[in-house]
Design an enzyme around this catalytic site. Structure first.
Site, short mmCIF file in Angstrom:
data_model
loop_
_atom_site.label_atom_id
_atom_site.label_comp_id
_atom_site.label_asym_id
_atom_site.label_seq_id
_atom_site.Cartn_x
_atom_site.Cartn_y
_atom_site.Cartn_z
N LYS A 1 1.02 -0.87 0.06
CA LYS A 1 -0.01 0.51 -0.11
C LYS A 1 1.02 1.58 -0.23
CE LYS A 1 -1.09 1.31 3.80
NZ LYS A 1 -1.70 1.58 5.27
N THR A 2 1.59 1.33 0.89
CA THR A 2 2.37 2.55 1.17
C THR A 2 3.34 3.20 -0.23
OG1 THR A 2 3.14 2.03 3.73
CG2 THR A 2 4.53 3.99 2.46
N ASP B 1 -4.52 8.88 3.75
CA ASP B 1 -3.73 6.54 4.21
C ASP B 1 -5.34 6.81 5.20
OD1 ASP B 1 -2.52 5.10 3.95
OD2 ASP B 1 -0.80 5.39 5.29
N GLU B 2 -5.21 5.84 6.01
CA GLU B 2 -5.88 4.37 6.47
C GLU B 2 -7.42 5.24 6.47
OE1 GLU B 2 -4.93 2.31 7.32
OE2 GLU B 2 -2.76 2.15 8.89
N GLN C 1 -9.04 -3.85 8.35
CA GLN C 1 -8.48 -3.71 9.49
C GLN C 1 -8.53 -2.05 10.39
OE1 GLN C 1 -3.85 -4.43 8.21
NE2 GLN C 1 -4.65 -4.35 6.38
N ARG D 1 0.54 -9.83 10.66
CA ARG D 1 1.18 -9.46 11.05
C ARG D 1 2.44 -9.94 10.38
NH1 ARG D 1 0.37 -5.22 9.41
NH2 ARG D 1 -1.06 -6.00 8.58
#
Length: 811
Positions: free
Chosen positions: A59-60, A246-247, A277, A646
């Site tokens: 994503k980043t 973002d997010e 998430q 994770r």
DNA sequence: TTTAGCATGCGAGAT
DNA sequence: GCATGCTAAA
């Protein structure tokens, strides 16, 4: 009124001015190695885009490449891009990675930052439009609560029954929903003993007179400015040609409104997020924002990033299996080109200590390389817990065996008492009108100025309409205070005045004439000044004389604080920075195991992850389910999903049959999420020594067998009259302590959790704390009980045990 | 004003 | 089990 033209932010970045064609022709190395979905997300610049980015899907990378693309093609200059994040850390990382992609540090990009940082910038510029001065102060939670405490007392409300913290969180909630005092819905009118809305209005008025804002106001004031000043809003809309968020799944209503205001018109808004998430509902986040994106921004293009670069196949499948139980998802299917790897491992333990011991041993074994895997060092391993109190067992164990670990989260540097005290001193020196700061330091260290003396000062200040510092001066001069207190206070005031005069720069800014009078030699660097303040105030000595074990650490922190000043030009700049920032990660050489909450782990990855404490009530958290029902359960499930994803190579889930909860032993039952793990991606481990003496029945001994034979067990449990027998839960509980190995019980509780009301009115019950009582009301899982000794209470059913009529108790 | 001792309540925590 | 916050005593 706008100060567009003198703004650094708007001027800074016109550095490069190549023609559009020239720009478009420039090489685009940032596209290298991107998969088709990522490329799509990067290159589709115009119109609304929703980048649905699953865990570990780059994503980043896509987001930063998109910024690089905007710049490289000349679609926008650096200062025309609005890029918002939630945390400073994320903003920093994004800035760094864009710079890396562009092969140069990005001059400009003044509008890349957190919602709050960007709002501060906007609000400083246009403060007068909402009746503030541009040098307003930003209150943190602590200041907020203290202010509210005063209002609550002034309103004559019993602060014990109605704590300020609670009011603060109610008001925060309203602000998250963009509700100003005049817009509180009728449903909320009863909040805080029916005084909530009124206190909210008073609080806002008080903030205005203090020339202060809290975090929520940063957003709301800017929204108000935009709503009331069309031309200004129009200018910003034109200026921010491209918006990136973002997010997005973590945005609250206020942030959503803020974004919508700015995006209206060109609609060049790209939101990145993952509905699976979304784990911050309790903080005001609205999953609905991301679920509704296509409706809110018609014609939106949705890109799904589904190729995962982090985890092995088994881990991804296990995570997908769990999250699939949630309803109302946008839906994504993570896949990987990598190998299946190890299955997710599941293991049950006798109790929490046993669990911690086993994890410790596993970590040591991983260091040597087990199961044919490469060794994994401690810093490649994380233990992710639902609640921070779970950490203690692990810390105890790791200290015993000498395993290096670090805890992420916990009280952060700038929230520590000593740091806050020290900064309050700085604040008083920098801004004489900062009453909250003065209140904090006036009797710290102890100067014999207790409640009474402080009340006198308050009163004097209020009647004369001056700040507390001035009020204190009046108190001293007028003799309203006497004795030791007055002497100390006079000395304090003199020192504060002297420190202020020693402050370089600030004096020049306020009054040029004074500079002549003051020997320039008296002025110190802000770092020296900070040291002088801490010494002369007696604050350093205060901790040096303190005998508690924390004292040395606090002195260390103070040194650290002074060191942190080095990267700022003056105290003002530092304070400004601190009011918006928190983290102070110091890296050290030794590789350490990481211990943190699931929430703190979002966005991180580790080769090996342990997920302990998967027990109903703990995870999913009972409280979460009590408060928001299915919504809460689904958020817990997303947390489970975040936890599993994770892990890169090895994911180990565990639960304990018994756990100490608030000092009491409780038997625990495996989390319902364990039932949701797809069996084919899970390997059940047998804890050493636990089942050894039980011959045969290896399958039924396995803690997970319930999940494979769910329906059988369901019927079996139903036949056993689970729903009606008040004693059943007790029986389960007791057997659980000694016989958690029996799968029917493990399964039983899952069913039982649905049959919430095990008790009915009139039943006799026993509570560990309150003793015997009778049920007087049943409302879902919340039961009203009239205890024989403790009076009437509302308690959650699971803390009750059926007592038969004779009052015989099981323990 | 300060302190010691008991009652109370408990989840995640950016800005 | 532990931290926080209040009342009672020094």
């Amino acid at each position: 009124m706008s100060s567009f033209d003198d703004s650094e932010a708007f001027e800074a970045a016109s550095a490069v001015s190549l023609s559009a064609q020239a720009m478009a022709a420039r090489p685009k190395p940032y596209l290298d190695g991107l998969n088709p979905a990522q490329r799509d997300a990067v290159q589709r610049l115009d119109g609304p885009v929703l980048m649905l980015a699953g865990a570990g899907t780059g994503k980043t990378r896509a987001l930063t490449a998109r910024i690089a693309h905007l710049l490289t093609t000349g679609a926008a200059r650096p200062n025309e891009i609005l890029a918002v994040t939630f945390t400073n850390k994320a903003a920093r990382e994004m800035r760094g990675r864009v710079a890396q992609l562009m092969g140069q540090s990005i001059e400009g990009m003044p509008w890349l930052g957190t919602f709050h940082a960007i709002c501060v910038k906007l609000l400083r510029r246009h403060a007068e439009l909402v009746g503030l001065k541009s040098n307003f102060t930003i209150l943190d939670t602590d200041d907020q609560v203290r202010l509210m405490k005063q209002l609550i007392n002034a309103a004559g409300i019993d602060e014990k029954r109605w704590p300020a913290r609670q009011l603060a969180s109610i008001i925060d909630g309203w602000k998250n929903r963009a509700l100003t005092p005049d817009k509180i819905p009728a449903a909320d009118a009863g909040a805080f003993n029916r005084q909530g809305p009124a206190l909210y209005a008073e609080y806002q008025a008080r903030l205005k007179t203090l020339n202060a804002v809290d975090f929520g106001d940063l957003l709301l004031h800017v929204i108000e400015i935009f709503q009331k000043n069309d031309d200004l809003l129009e200018q910003y809309r034109r200026w921010f040609r491209y918006i990136l968020v973002d997010e997005y799944q973590d945005t609250n209503v206020a942030q959503y409104l803020w974004l919508r205001l700015l995006a209206q018109g060109h609609m060049n808004i790209c939101c990145v997020g993952d509905d699976d998430q979304s784990i911050y509902g309790w903080r005001g986040a609205e999953v609905g924002n991301i679920l509704r994106f296509e409706k809110d921004f018609p014609g939106a293009h949705v890109v799904r990033l589904e190729q995962n670069y982090r985890s092995t196949g088994h881990i991804l499948s296990a995570a997908s299996g769990v999250i699939a139980a949630n309803k109302g998802r946008l839906g994504k299917t993570l896949w990987t080109e990598g190998e299946d790897g190890e299955k997710v491992r599941l293991i049950g333990h006798w109790d929490g200590e046993e669990e911690a011991r086993w994890v410790g041993e596993e970590i040591e074994a991983m260091g040597h390389g087990t199961r044919g895997m490469d060794p994994i060092r401690p810093d490649g391993i994380a233990i992710l817990v639902r609640a921070s109190h779970q950490m203690r067992a692990f810390e105890d164990r790791f200290l015993t065996i000498g395993l290096p670990y670090r805890v992420i989260g916990g009280p952060r540097f700038y929230e520590r008492m000593e740091i806050r005290d020290a900064m309050a001193y700085f604040r008083v020196v920098v801004s004489p009108e900062d009453d909250l700061a003065f209140e904090r330091i006036v009797n710290t260290p102890k100067r014999g100025l207790g409640d009474k003396a402080q009340a006198t000062i308050q009163k004097l200040a209020r009647t004369n309409g001056v700040s507390l510092v001035e009020g204190a001066r009046l108190a001293v001069d007028s003799g309203a205070l006497g004795g030791k207190g007055a002497k100390e206070l006079r000395a304090l005031l003199e020192r504060v005045a002297r420190w202020r005069s020693m402050m370089a720069g600030a004096v020049a800014a306020t009054s040029d004439d004074l500079i002549e009078d003051m020997g320039a030699g008296d002025r110190l660097s802000h770092i020296e000044l900070a040291e002088v303040i801490l010494d002369e105030s007696g604050y350093t000595a205060h901790w040096q004389n303190d005998k508690t074990p924390e004292a040395p650490g606090r002195l260390e922190n103070l040194k650290e604080l002074v060191k942190a000043l080095e990267s700022f030009e003056n105290l003002q700049g530092f304070l400004e920075h601190v009011s918006l920032i928190m983290d102070n990660e110091q890296e050290d050489s030794e590789p350490k195991v990481t211990l943190m909450t699931l929430h703190a782990a979002k966005g991180l990855e580790f080769p090996a992850v342990f997920l302990p404490g998967w027990e109903d009530g703990l995870f999913p958290s009972q409280r979460s389910m009590d408060e928001t029902g299915l919504k809460g359960l689904e958020e817990e499930r997303r947390l489970a999903y975040v936890g599993i994803t994770r892990a890169e190579r090895l994911c180990t889930i565990s639960f304990a049959g018994n756990r100490r909860v608030y000092g009491q032993w409780q038997s625990q039952l495996p989390s319902r999420f364990i039932d949701e793990l797809p069996a084919e991606h899970v390997e059940v481990l047998t804890p050493p020594g636990l089942y050894g003496h039980q011959g045969g029945m290896a399958a039924s001994a396995s803690p997970v067998s319930g999940m494979m034979r769910g329906s059988d067990l369901h019927e079996q449990a139903a036949r056993a009259d689970v729903y009606n027998s008040p004693g059943w839960r007790r029986l389960q509980a007791n057997q659980g302590r000694f016989g958690m190995r029996q799968p029917s019980e493990a399964k039983g509780i899952t069913i039982d959790a649905e049959a919430v009301s095990v008790f009915s009115e009139g039943d006799r019950v026993f509570h560990q704390k309150f003793g015997y009582g009778s049920i007087i009301s049943v409302e879902g899982d919340k039961l009203g009980v009239r205890f024989d000794k403790a009076g009437e209470k509302h308690v959650v059913g699971r803390f009750l045990v059926a007592a038969d009529a004779a009052g015989d108790v099981p323990f």
